[in-house]
Every structure is written in structure tokens, then in C-alpha cells.
Design a protein around this motif. Structure first.
Motif, PDB file in Angstrom:
ATOM      1  N   VAL A  89      46.034  28.668  -6.638  1.00 20.49           N
ATOM      2  CA  VAL A  89      46.747  29.826  -7.184  1.00 20.49           C
ATOM      3  C   VAL A  89      45.906  30.555  -8.238  1.00 20.49           C
ATOM      4  CG1 VAL A  89      48.832  30.468  -8.488  1.00 20.49           C
ATOM      5  CG2 VAL A  89      48.963  28.747  -6.716  1.00 20.49           C
ATOM      6  N   GLN A  90      44.866  29.920  -8.736  1.00 19.75           N
ATOM      7  CA  GLN A  90      44.075  30.503  -9.811  1.00 19.75           C
ATOM      8  C   GLN A  90      43.461  31.870  -9.484  1.00 19.75           C
ATOM      9  OE1 GLN A  90      41.777  26.890 -10.889  1.00 19.75           O
ATOM     10  NE2 GLN A  90      42.429  27.389 -12.986  1.00 19.75           N
ATOM     11  N   PRO A  91      42.955  32.136  -8.278  1.00 10.53           N
ATOM     12  CA  PRO A  91      42.458  33.484  -8.005  1.00 10.53           C
ATOM     13  C   PRO A  91      43.554  34.545  -8.102  1.00 10.53           C
ATOM     14  CG  PRO A  91      41.580  31.960  -6.391  1.00 10.53           C
ATOM     15  CD  PRO A  91      42.592  31.213  -7.194  1.00 10.53           C
ATOM     16  N   ALA A  92      44.762  34.235  -7.697  1.00  6.88           N
ATOM     17  CA  ALA A  92      45.872  35.186  -7.841  1.00  6.88           C
ATOM     18  C   ALA A  92      46.204  35.403  -9.314  1.00  6.88           C
ATOM     19  CB  ALA A  92      47.094  34.690  -7.086  1.00  6.88           C
ATOM     20  N   LEU A  93      46.140  34.343 -10.107  1.00  9.76           N
ATOM     21  CA  LEU A  93      46.351  34.484 -11.551  1.00  9.76           C
ATOM     22  C   LEU A  93      45.275  35.372 -12.172  1.00  9.76           C
ATOM     23  CD1 LEU A  93      47.278  30.837 -12.635  1.00  9.76           C
ATOM     24  CD2 LEU A  93      48.811  32.778 -12.331  1.00  9.76           C
ATOM     25  N   ALA A  94      44.052  35.234 -11.680  1.00 10.55           N
ATOM     26  CA  ALA A  94      42.953  36.052 -12.198  1.00 10.55           C
ATOM     27  C   ALA A  94      43.184  37.534 -11.893  1.00 10.55           C
ATOM     28  CB  ALA A  94      41.628  35.589 -11.604  1.00 10.55           C
TER      29      ALA A  94
ATOM     30  N   GLY B  16      40.137  28.599 -16.192  1.00 14.27           N
ATOM     31  CA  GLY B  16      39.999  27.262 -16.764  1.00 14.27           C
ATOM     32  C   GLY B  16      39.989  26.176 -15.713  1.00 14.27           C
ATOM     33  N   CYS B  17      39.520  25.034 -16.113  1.00 14.36           N
ATOM     34  CA  CYS B  17      39.499  23.853 -15.246  1.00 14.36           C
ATOM     35  C   CYS B  17      40.935  23.423 -14.976  1.00 14.36           C
ATOM     36  CB  CYS B  17      38.722  22.753 -15.958  1.00 14.36           C
ATOM     37  SG  CYS B  17      38.776  21.161 -15.166  1.00 14.36           S
ATOM     38  N   PRO B  18      41.337  23.277 -13.715  1.00 12.84           N
ATOM     39  CA  PRO B  18      42.735  22.954 -13.430  1.00 12.84           C
ATOM     40  C   PRO B  18      43.170  21.583 -13.936  1.00 12.84           C
ATOM     41  CG  PRO B  18      41.468  23.016 -11.399  1.00 12.84           C
ATOM     42  CD  PRO B  18      40.566  23.459 -12.503  1.00 12.84           C
ATOM     43  N   ILE B  19      42.264  20.610 -13.963  1.00 15.56           N
ATOM     44  CA  ILE B  19      42.679  19.288 -14.431  1.00 15.56           C
ATOM     45  C   ILE B  19      42.374  19.068 -15.907  1.00 15.56           C
ATOM     46  CG2 ILE B  19      42.581  18.215 -12.175  1.00 15.56           C
ATOM     47  CD1 ILE B  19      39.884  17.041 -12.907  1.00 15.56           C
TER      48      ILE B  19
ATOM     49  N   GLY C 161      48.422  17.154  -8.261  1.00 15.70           N
ATOM     50  CA  GLY C 161      49.173  18.402  -8.118  1.00 15.70           C
ATOM     51  C   GLY C 161      48.404  19.588  -8.663  1.00 15.70           C
ATOM     52  N   ALA C 162      47.673  19.364  -9.762  1.00 18.12           N
ATOM     53  CA  ALA C 162      46.861  20.444 -10.324  1.00 18.12           C
ATOM     54  C   ALA C 162      45.776  20.876  -9.347  1.00 18.12           C
ATOM     55  CB  ALA C 162      46.239  20.007 -11.654  1.00 18.12           C
ATOM     56  N   LEU C 163      45.161  19.919  -8.693  1.00 25.39           N
ATOM     57  CA  LEU C 163      44.118  20.251  -7.711  1.00 25.39           C
ATOM     58  C   LEU C 163      44.704  20.797  -6.418  1.00 25.39           C
ATOM     59  CD1 LEU C 163      41.656  17.274  -8.204  1.00 25.39           C
ATOM     60  CD2 LEU C 163      41.325  19.653  -8.874  1.00 25.39           C
ATOM     61  N   ALA C 164      45.847  20.295  -5.998  1.00 24.51           N
ATOM     62  CA  ALA C 164      46.420  20.701  -4.717  1.00 24.51           C
ATOM     63  C   ALA C 164      47.216  22.002  -4.805  1.00 24.51           C
ATOM     64  CB  ALA C 164      47.320  19.593  -4.171  1.00 24.51           C
ATOM     65  N   TYR C 165      47.913  22.222  -5.921  1.00 22.18           N
ATOM     66  CA  TYR C 165      48.815  23.381  -6.013  1.00 22.18           C
ATOM     67  C   TYR C 165      48.355  24.444  -7.001  1.00 22.18           C
ATOM     68  CZ  TYR C 165      51.867  20.185  -3.561  1.00 22.18           C
ATOM     69  OH  TYR C 165      52.384  19.305  -2.645  1.00 22.18           O
ATOM     70  N   PHE C 166      47.810  24.027  -8.152  1.00 20.04           N
ATOM     71  CA  PHE C 166      47.448  25.010  -9.175  1.00 20.04           C
ATOM     72  C   PHE C 166      46.089  25.647  -8.910  1.00 20.04           C
ATOM     73  CE2 PHE C 166      45.736  26.163 -13.404  1.00 20.04           C
ATOM     74  CZ  PHE C 166      46.656  27.132 -13.725  1.00 20.04           C
TER      75      PHE C 166
END
Length: 127
Positions: free
Chosen positions: A97-102, A73-76, A89-94
Motif C-alpha cells: 500500500v506504500q506506493p498509494a500512500l506516496a 519508511g521501512c514497513p517493519i 502483516g506489515a510486509l504482506a499488507y502495508f
């Protein structure tokens, strides 16, 4: 549709779709579909499975499905992430991490499907 990977007139994604979003979206959809299909009962309704009370076995699949939606999903556009971290923070930190979540989502779905199919082989078929 809520992830914004497929363009629709109902939803506009705020950040561009990355190359790895498509394979993760497809693989997680197929695995989740196979997992849900394994719960379809075939046979008479009298043959009920005996299960121990407690945490439902579908919690792993539900968690993995939600994790894959967060991953692609779109982080923002994710209101929970923006509420917790803010847009920057969503763009800088989340987002990093999204590829690891995937990867975690696909691994959990494979694990849940393998456990479900392994249990299906052991079950007796009613006649």
C-alpha cells in the motif's frame, strides 16, 4: 533520518530502499519546505491575519507530511504498523500500500500548497 532512506550510523533500515522512495522523499521534502516557507510572516507584526476559529489550516500539511513518512519508511521499522499488523502483516499488507500512500501524500501536499499560494495572492500587503 526516521525513514531510513539516507544511510546514517544512527539508524539501520530493515528492508531495502526501493527505487521510488528517493523521488517521493525528495518531492515531498521540497513541497513541505515550500509550504512551511509560505507561513513565514513578512512585514510588521501588527498586520495580523483574521482566521476563523476551528480546524487549523496546517492540518492538511501535517497529515501529508506524516503520510509521506509512512510511505517511504521501512514497513517493519514502523512501530505503529508492527503493533497493528505484526511483522508479517506489515510486509504482506502495508508494504504493497506504500506506493498509494506516496501518491496520496504528494497530491495532498500539492493541494495544500496551491490553496496556500492562492490565498496569498488574494491577501492585501500591509504598507
Amino acid at each position: 533520518m526516521p525513514t531510513g532512506v539516507a544511510p546514517t550510523p544512527f539508524y539501520t533500515r530493515m528492508t531495502p530502499v526501493l527505487w521510488w522512495n528517493y523521488p517521493v522523499w525528495l518531492v515531498s521534502s521540497v513541497l513541505e519546505g515550500l509550504l512551511v516557507a509560505s507561513y513565514v510572516r513578512i512585514g510588521p507584526a501588527e498586520a495580523r491575519e483574521t482566521s476563523t476559529p476551528g480546524r487549523p489550516r496546517t492540518a492538511r500539511a501535517l497529515g501529508a507530511g506524516l503520510l509521506s513518512a509512512f510511505a517511504v519508511g521501512c514497513p517493519i521499522c514502523n512501530k505503529l504498523v508492527v503493533l497493528a499488523l505484526g511483522v508479517s502483516g506489515a510486509l504482506a499488507y502495508f508494504a504493497p500500500v506504500q506506493p498509494a500512500l506516496a501518491l496520496a501524500s504528494v497530491a495532498l501536499l500539492v493541494h495544500a500548497l496551491m490553496r496556500r499560494l492562492r490565498a496569498e495572492k488574494v491577501c492585501e500587503v500591509p504598507s
